[in-house]
Design a protein around this motif. Structure first.
Motif, PDB file in Angstrom:
ATOM      1  N   GLN A  59       0.710  -1.327   0.090  1.00  0.00           N
ATOM      2  CA  GLN A  59       0.127   0.143  -0.128  1.00  0.00           C
ATOM      3  C   GLN A  59       0.782   1.251   0.009  1.00  0.00           C
ATOM      4  OE1 GLN A  59      -3.634  -0.029  -0.414  1.00  0.00           O
ATOM      5  NE2 GLN A  59      -2.814   2.328  -0.705  1.00  0.00           N
ATOM      6  N   ALA A  60       2.135   1.220   0.811  1.00  0.00           N
ATOM      7  CA  ALA A  60       2.824   2.431   1.035  1.00  0.00           C
ATOM      8  C   ALA A  60       3.673   2.662  -0.769  1.00  0.00           C
ATOM      9  CB  ALA A  60       3.945   2.023   1.881  1.00  0.00           C
ATOM     10  N   LEU A  61       3.995   1.796  -1.099  1.00  0.00           N
ATOM     11  CA  LEU A  61       4.431   1.533  -2.616  1.00  0.00           C
ATOM     12  C   LEU A  61       3.518   2.146  -3.619  1.00  0.00           C
ATOM     13  CD1 LEU A  61       6.634   1.267  -4.564  1.00  0.00           C
ATOM     14  CD2 LEU A  61       6.197  -1.085  -4.814  1.00  0.00           C
ATOM     15  N   SER A  62       2.271   1.641  -3.346  1.00  0.00           N
ATOM     16  CA  SER A  62       1.200   2.367  -4.177  1.00  0.00           C
ATOM     17  C   SER A  62       0.932   3.729  -4.065  1.00  0.00           C
ATOM     18  CB  SER A  62      -0.285   1.485  -4.103  1.00  0.00           C
ATOM     19  OG  SER A  62      -1.286   1.887  -4.953  1.00  0.00           O
ATOM     20  N   ASP A  63       1.068   4.127  -2.747  1.00  0.00           N
ATOM     21  CA  ASP A  63       0.763   5.544  -2.368  1.00  0.00           C
ATOM     22  C   ASP A  63       1.934   6.340  -3.090  1.00  0.00           C
ATOM     23  OD1 ASP A  63      -1.260   4.970  -0.858  1.00  0.00           O
ATOM     24  OD2 ASP A  63      -0.226   5.246   1.045  1.00  0.00           O
ATOM     25  N   LEU A  64       3.176   5.965  -3.084  1.00  0.00           N
ATOM     26  CA  LEU A  64       4.325   6.436  -3.675  1.00  0.00           C
ATOM     27  C   LEU A  64       4.263   6.611  -5.333  1.00  0.00           C
ATOM     28  CD1 LEU A  64       7.426   5.051  -1.944  1.00  0.00           C
ATOM     29  CD2 LEU A  64       6.837   7.461  -2.187  1.00  0.00           C
ATOM     30  N   MET A  65       3.570   5.846  -5.751  1.00  0.00           N
ATOM     31  CA  MET A  65       3.107   5.709  -7.362  1.00  0.00           C
ATOM     32  C   MET A  65       2.048   6.931  -7.860  1.00  0.00           C
ATOM     33  SD  MET A  65       5.073   3.551  -8.666  1.00  0.00           S
ATOM     34  CE  MET A  65       6.449   3.734  -7.141  1.00  0.00           C
ATOM     35  N   GLU A  66       1.485   7.532  -6.599  1.00  0.00           N
ATOM     36  CA  GLU A  66       0.539   8.723  -6.910  1.00  0.00           C
ATOM     37  C   GLU A  66       1.489   9.790  -7.585  1.00  0.00           C
ATOM     38  OE1 GLU A  66      -2.857   8.630  -7.046  1.00  0.00           O
ATOM     39  OE2 GLU A  66      -2.644   6.787  -6.883  1.00  0.00           O
ATOM     40  N   LEU A  67       2.705   9.918  -7.104  1.00  0.00           N
ATOM     41  CA  LEU A  67       3.799  11.124  -7.406  1.00  0.00           C
ATOM     42  C   LEU A  67       3.940  11.142  -8.915  1.00  0.00           C
ATOM     43  CD1 LEU A  67       6.057  10.466  -4.499  1.00  0.00           C
ATOM     44  CD2 LEU A  67       4.300  12.066  -4.609  1.00  0.00           C
ATOM     45  N   ALA A  88       2.057  14.719   3.087  1.00  0.00           N
ATOM     46  CA  ALA A  88       1.038  13.750   3.406  1.00  0.00           C
ATOM     47  C   ALA A  88       1.644  12.292   3.282  1.00  0.00           C
ATOM     48  CB  ALA A  88      -0.177  13.583   2.469  1.00  0.00           C
ATOM     49  N   LEU A  89       2.632  12.136   2.641  1.00  0.00           N
ATOM     50  CA  LEU A  89       3.396  10.819   2.429  1.00  0.00           C
ATOM     51  C   LEU A  89       4.523  10.667   3.302  1.00  0.00           C
ATOM     52  CD1 LEU A  89       3.241  10.089  -1.392  1.00  0.00           C
ATOM     53  CD2 LEU A  89       1.582   9.272   0.497  1.00  0.00           C
ATOM     54  N   ASP A  90       4.766  11.614   3.981  1.00  0.00           N
ATOM     55  CA  ASP A  90       5.929  11.547   4.933  1.00  0.00           C
ATOM     56  C   ASP A  90       5.328  10.573   6.279  1.00  0.00           C
ATOM     57  OD1 ASP A  90       8.369  11.676   6.235  1.00  0.00           O
ATOM     58  OD2 ASP A  90       8.080  13.938   6.572  1.00  0.00           O
ATOM     59  N   ARG A  91       5.277   9.247   6.127  1.00  0.00           N
ATOM     60  CA  ARG A  91       4.812   8.304   7.186  1.00  0.00           C
ATOM     61  C   ARG A  91       6.035   7.245   7.261  1.00  0.00           C
ATOM     62  NH1 ARG A  91       0.176   7.713   3.384  1.00  0.00           N
ATOM     63  NH2 ARG A  91       1.076   5.604   3.292  1.00  0.00           N
ATOM     64  N   SER A  92       5.834   6.546   8.267  1.00  0.00           N
ATOM     65  CA  SER A  92       6.972   5.651   8.692  1.00  0.00           C
ATOM     66  C   SER A  92       6.637   4.305   7.791  1.00  0.00           C
ATOM     67  CB  SER A  92       6.682   4.915   9.759  1.00  0.00           C
ATOM     68  OG  SER A  92       5.590   4.170  10.134  1.00  0.00           O
ATOM     69  N   ASP A  93       5.589   3.973   7.255  1.00  0.00           N
ATOM     70  CA  ASP A  93       5.538   2.992   6.073  1.00  0.00           C
ATOM     71  C   ASP A  93       6.008   3.535   4.908  1.00  0.00           C
ATOM     72  OD1 ASP A  93       3.148   4.689   6.046  1.00  0.00           O
ATOM     73  OD2 ASP A  93       2.053   3.123   4.951  1.00  0.00           O
ATOM     74  N   VAL A  94       5.745   4.553   4.312  1.00  0.00           N
ATOM     75  CA  VAL A  94       6.360   4.992   3.044  1.00  0.00           C
ATOM     76  C   VAL A  94       7.805   5.238   3.356  1.00  0.00           C
ATOM     77  CG1 VAL A  94       6.345   6.842   1.388  1.00  0.00           C
ATOM     78  CG2 VAL A  94       4.027   6.141   2.481  1.00  0.00           C
ATOM     79  N   GLN A  95       8.273   5.604   4.205  1.00  0.00           N
ATOM     80  CA  GLN A  95       9.845   5.887   4.518  1.00  0.00           C
ATOM     81  C   GLN A  95      10.446   4.807   4.548  1.00  0.00           C
ATOM     82  OE1 GLN A  95      11.534   8.459   4.680  1.00  0.00           O
ATOM     83  NE2 GLN A  95      10.315  10.312   5.208  1.00  0.00           N
ATOM     84  N   GLU A  96       9.748   3.464   4.967  1.00  0.00           N
ATOM     85  CA  GLU A  96      10.272   1.987   4.915  1.00  0.00           C
ATOM     86  C   GLU A  96      10.520   1.756   3.473  1.00  0.00           C
ATOM     87  OE1 GLU A  96       9.392  -2.461   6.306  1.00  0.00           O
ATOM     88  OE2 GLU A  96       7.811  -0.574   6.874  1.00  0.00           O
ATOM     89  N   VAL A  97       9.295   1.867   2.644  1.00  0.00           N
ATOM     90  CA  VAL A  97       9.451   1.418   1.348  1.00  0.00           C
ATOM     91  C   VAL A  97      10.365   2.246   0.319  1.00  0.00           C
ATOM     92  CG1 VAL A  97       8.062   1.295  -0.926  1.00  0.00           C
ATOM     93  CG2 VAL A  97       7.323   0.495   1.359  1.00  0.00           C
TER      94      VAL A  97
END
Length: 104
Positions: A59-67, A88-97
């Protein structure tokens, strides 16, 4: 934002469940980019992590793909922090991915 990535089976620990084959295939398709450089980073990511990617990470990777492609490339190359590109994407899960994407 994209719809949540489905897991193999609903459980209490949905975030830590591994992505099933169908969800992984959809995520790979979702990750296709216009810039070759982004595709190369993402291809390496899937080679290294596809067999152990969790629903949460998917889900975090999918969120990054919105960029946009340029913002995503700036993140891959650490030219800009995530907080500057999309707060809005500066979250731990997105940082991890993002860290996994950079770990080639």
């Amino acid at each position: 934002m994209q719809a949540p990535i489905p897991s193999a089976a609903p459980t209490a620990s949905v975030g830590t469940d591994l992505l099933d084959e169908r969800a992984l295939s959809k995520l790979r398709w979702r990750c296709r980019r216009g810039l070759l450089e982004n595709d190369l980073y993402i291809e390496q990511f899937f080679k290294q992590y596809a067999d152990r990617l969790t629903v949460r990470q998917g889900q975090a990777l999918s969120d990054l793909m919105e960029l946009s492609d340029n913002d995503l490339l700036d993140l891959h190359m650490a030219r800009k922090p995530l907080s500057q590109v999309e707060p809005a994407l500066d979250r731990s899960d997105v940082q991890e991915v993002l860290s996994m994407l950079r770990n080639r």
